[in-house]
Design an enzyme around this catalytic site. Structure first.
Site, mmCIF file in Angstrom:
data_model
loop_
_atom_site.group_PDB
_atom_site.id
_atom_site.type_symbol
_atom_site.label_atom_id
_atom_site.label_comp_id
_atom_site.label_asym_id
_atom_site.label_seq_id
_atom_site.Cartn_x
_atom_site.Cartn_y
_atom_site.Cartn_z
ATOM 1 N N GLY A 10 84.730 63.953 -37.539
ATOM 2 C CA GLY A 10 83.617 64.041 -38.477
ATOM 3 C C GLY A 10 83.818 64.880 -39.724
ATOM 4 N N LYS A 47 93.506 55.598 -46.133
ATOM 5 C CA LYS A 47 94.783 56.211 -45.754
ATOM 6 C C LYS A 47 95.722 55.113 -45.268
ATOM 7 C CE LYS A 47 95.209 58.323 -41.822
ATOM 8 N NZ LYS A 47 94.868 59.313 -40.796
ATOM 9 N N ASP A 66 84.019 49.575 -32.419
ATOM 10 C CA ASP A 66 85.361 49.159 -32.843
ATOM 11 C C ASP A 66 85.187 48.278 -34.083
ATOM 12 O OD1 ASP A 66 87.806 47.827 -33.174
ATOM 13 O OD2 ASP A 66 88.186 47.771 -31.011
HETATM 14 C C1 LIG Z 1 92.555 60.576 -38.226
HETATM 15 S S1 LIG Z 1 91.152 60.157 -37.267
HETATM 16 C C2 LIG Z 1 89.835 60.253 -38.437
HETATM 17 C C3 LIG Z 1 89.483 61.662 -38.815
HETATM 18 C C4 LIG Z 1 88.211 61.713 -39.640
HETATM 19 N N1 LIG Z 1 88.402 61.098 -40.956
HETATM 20 C C5 LIG Z 1 87.752 63.111 -39.869
HETATM 21 O O1 LIG Z 1 87.851 63.576 -41.011
HETATM 22 O O2 LIG Z 1 87.273 63.751 -38.921
HETATM 23 C C6 LIG Z 1 91.340 58.433 -37.087
HETATM 24 C C7 LIG Z 1 90.220 57.776 -36.282
HETATM 25 O O3 LIG Z 1 90.383 56.340 -36.330
HETATM 26 C C8 LIG Z 1 89.702 55.847 -35.183
HETATM 27 N N2 LIG Z 1 89.986 54.441 -34.922
HETATM 28 C C9 LIG Z 1 91.163 53.884 -34.561
HETATM 29 N N3 LIG Z 1 91.023 52.557 -34.370
HETATM 30 C C10 LIG Z 1 89.711 52.256 -34.640
HETATM 31 C C11 LIG Z 1 88.948 51.055 -34.609
HETATM 32 N N4 LIG Z 1 89.503 49.888 -34.274
HETATM 33 N N5 LIG Z 1 87.632 51.100 -34.952
HETATM 34 C C12 LIG Z 1 87.069 52.286 -35.273
HETATM 35 N N6 LIG Z 1 87.746 53.472 -35.311
HETATM 36 C C13 LIG Z 1 89.044 53.456 -34.993
HETATM 37 C C14 LIG Z 1 90.202 56.798 -34.087
HETATM 38 O O4 LIG Z 1 89.372 56.753 -32.957
HETATM 39 C C15 LIG Z 1 90.204 58.152 -34.805
HETATM 40 O O5 LIG Z 1 89.052 58.908 -34.502
#
Ligand SMILES: C[S@@+](CC[C@H](N)C(=O)[O-])C[C@H]1O[C@@H](n2cnc3c(N)ncnc32)[C@H](O)[C@@H]1O
Length: 197
Positions: A51, A153, A89
């Site tokens: 978050g 990203k 998702d």
């Molecule tokens: C690097 S983290 C994000 C960090 C966030 N931007 C923050 O500042 O706290 C990447 C996120 O992508 C999510 N993610 C991966 N595949 C996903 C999907 N198919 N749908 C939704 N979220 C997904 C992961 O669960 C993870 O929490």
């Protein structure tokens, strides 16, 4: 590895300043440089857990703005009225329908910090990234307003060139930016896409 994290100045800063992750500073740097988000904006944040982007965006848009986050994992509640985090998702979610539940037809900007589970096998990972990127692009096509901005990203992969082309087709300007807060050993880079055509 743990020692490496503890010594990381952005990790320490995030702890001190109450951000959930050091990624907050990547988004802050991008915003300081490009000024894409304004007060009162409606923002969609893809891959939002835990978050820290939501925290940064919430501050920028202020109480008249809205920040909607989506993540496959739960996002622990944040004490800000303008934030809603949904566990879903993005490959299986009707994001346009979801926005309509908030009386929104489009977003002013979309941020995407999604990181797929990687296997370390190049071909498998490129396919996973490609699938996710296609889903993210669909969300952008369906929900970002004309003239809106998109920050995503990306990792250096075999499909990087195709990603760049797809983004350039959709936006007036696409810049690549590596924030100082992004670890130098990481191949991650942000595409800052301005002005949806
Ligand atoms: C690097 S983290 C994000 C960090 C966030 N931007 C923050 O500042 O706290 C990447 C996120 O992508 C999510 N993610 C991966 N595949 C996903 C999907 N198919 N749908 C939704 N979220 C997904 C992961 O669960 C993870 O929490």
């Amino acid at each position: 590895m743990a020692r490496f994290i503890l010594k990381d100045p952005y990790y320490k800063k995030a702890k001190q300043e109450g951000f959930r992750a050091r990624s907050a500073y990547k988004l802050k740097e991008i915003e300081d440089r490009f000024h894409l988000i304004g007060k009162g904006d409606a923002i969609l944040d893809l891959g939002c857990s835990p978050g820290s982007f939501l925290q940064v965006l919430s501050e920028i848009v202020g109480e008249k703005g809205t920040v909607i986050g989506i993540d496959i994992l739960p996002t622990p509640a944040l004490p800000r009225k303008n934030i809603t985090a949904i566990q879903a998702d993005i490959r299986e979610t009707d994001v346009k329908g979801l926005l309509s539940q908030f009386s929104l037809s489009t977003a002013d900007a979309i941020t995407c910090d999604i990181a797929p589970n990687l296997s370390g096998i190049r071909e498998v990972d490129d396919a996973r990234i490609e699938e996710l990127f296609a889903c993210v692009l669909k969300v952008v096509d369906e929900t970002l307003k004309p003239g809106g901005h998109f920050i995503i990203k990306s990792f250096s992969t075999g499909i990087q060139k195709g990603i760049t082309t797809d983004l350039q087709k959709r936006f007036s300007k696409v810049a690549q930016y590596k924030p100082a807060a992004s670890r130098s050993v990481s191949s991650e880079v942000f595409f800052v896409c301005m002005g949806k055509k």
